[in-house]
Write an enzyme that holds these catalytic residues in place. Structure first.
Site, PDB file in Angstrom:
ATOM      1  N   GLY A 232     -18.012  -8.206  24.212  1.00  0.00           N
ATOM      2  CA  GLY A 232     -17.204  -6.943  24.357  1.00  0.00           C
ATOM      3  C   GLY A 232     -17.202  -5.994  23.125  1.00  0.00           C
ATOM      4  O   GLY A 232     -16.090  -5.618  22.652  1.00  0.00           O
TER       5      GLY A 232
ATOM      6  N   VAL B 206     -19.423 -11.787  30.760  1.00  0.00           N
ATOM      7  CA  VAL B 206     -19.080 -13.305  30.229  1.00  0.00           C
ATOM      8  C   VAL B 206     -18.561 -14.211  31.366  1.00  0.00           C
ATOM      9  O   VAL B 206     -18.638 -15.284  31.225  1.00  0.00           O
ATOM     10  CB  VAL B 206     -18.281 -13.140  29.233  1.00  0.00           C
TER      11      VAL B 206
ATOM     12  N   LYS C 265      -4.568 -15.362  27.888  1.00  0.00           N
ATOM     13  CA  LYS C 265      -4.439 -15.580  26.363  1.00  0.00           C
ATOM     14  C   LYS C 265      -3.764 -16.602  25.720  1.00  0.00           C
ATOM     15  O   LYS C 265      -4.243 -17.336  24.832  1.00  0.00           O
ATOM     16  CB  LYS C 265      -3.659 -14.262  25.835  1.00  0.00           C
TER      17      LYS C 265
ATOM     18  N   TYR D 225      -2.664 -11.548  32.056  1.00  0.00           N
ATOM     19  CA  TYR D 225      -3.070 -11.293  30.612  1.00  0.00           C
ATOM     20  C   TYR D 225      -2.422 -12.410  29.937  1.00  0.00           C
ATOM     21  O   TYR D 225      -3.181 -12.976  28.938  1.00  0.00           O
ATOM     22  CB  TYR D 225      -2.689  -9.966  30.282  1.00  0.00           C
TER      23      TYR D 225
END
Length: 246
Positions: A11, A63, A158, A154
């Site tokens: 990224g 990915v 994470k 998210y």
């Protein structure tokens, strides 16, 4: 002692990933600029690096695609004979409240952010074990540590990266491979640029330093962890959030 080392930054066509790629290249690291969407932006990063006297190459790969990541790693090792530093930075957001979040939006964020990190580590681990050295740096988030309403996908991705980091550090440490996570707070990027002034003010009020961070704050830490100075740091989650998590 980073000159000539080879790094893959996922990224890396914009934002934090781009800053890390540029920072690494200034230290003589050969950088593979991974991207999935915008070839023009990735090529621009490569040109900027080369214009400054560095070495870089762009490589398109999603990915989240297990097989495609395997091919990317094979290509890098065959061409450059090693991969010394892996920075798992690729990530997306698809925010929404729990009751309104679709399965697709949940899965896509986990696939890129968490499974993508696993895919990259999985397919380079054998090479790093063979080398008996390596640096793996995973981008988590303050949201993965403390959660945030409207970002359950998210936050889950994470937080998963933190667990993945700690477990991988234990598995690979005996071969001289360090694995760490960086947990940025609110960093000035395209994402924060889209926030309203009111939203930014609310965020800044929660930060001890009373300002947003910049991408260089994160890149400098990544460089430290990749260097000899970071050789005895592993399994850690290091916040770059201006004191937001206090």
């Amino acid at each position: 002692m980073l000159n000539g080392k080879v790094a893959l930054v996922t990224g890396a066509s914009r934002g934090i990933g781009k800053e890390i790629a540029m920072t690494f290249a200034k230290e003589g690291i050969v950088v593979i600029v991974n991207y999935n969407g915008n070839k023009a932006l990735a090529d621009e990063v490569v040109l900027d690096i080369e214009a400054a006297g560095g070495k870089a190459e762009a490589y398109c790969c999603n990915v989240a695609d297990y097989g495609a990541v395997e091919e990317m790693m094979k290509y890098i090792v065959e061409k450059y004979k090693s991969l010394d530093i892996l920075v798992n930075n690729a990530g997306i957001t698809k925010d929404g409240l729990l009751m309104k979040m679709s399965e697709v939006d949940y899965d896509s964020v986990l696939d890129i952010n968490l499974k993508g990190t696993f895919n990259c580590i999985k397919h380079i681990s054998r090479q790093m074990l063979k080398q008996k050295q390596g640096r793996i740096i995973n981008l988590s988030s303050v949201v993965g540590v403390y959660g945030n309403a409207g970002q359950i996908n998210y936050a889950a991705s994470k937080a998963g990266i933190i667990g993945l980091t700690k477990a991988t550090a234990k598995e690979l440490g005996s071969r001289g491979i360090t694995v760490n996570a960086i947990a940025p707070g609110f960093i000035s990027t395209e994402m924060t640029d889209a926030m309203t002034d009111e939203a930014k003010a609310q965020v800044i009020s929660r930060i001890a330093l009373k300002r947003l961070g910049v991408t260089k704050d994160v890149a400098d830490l990544a460089l430290f962890l990749a260097s000899d100075q970071g050789s005895y740091i592993s399994g850690q989650v290091i916040g770059v959030d201006g004191g937001m998590s206090l």
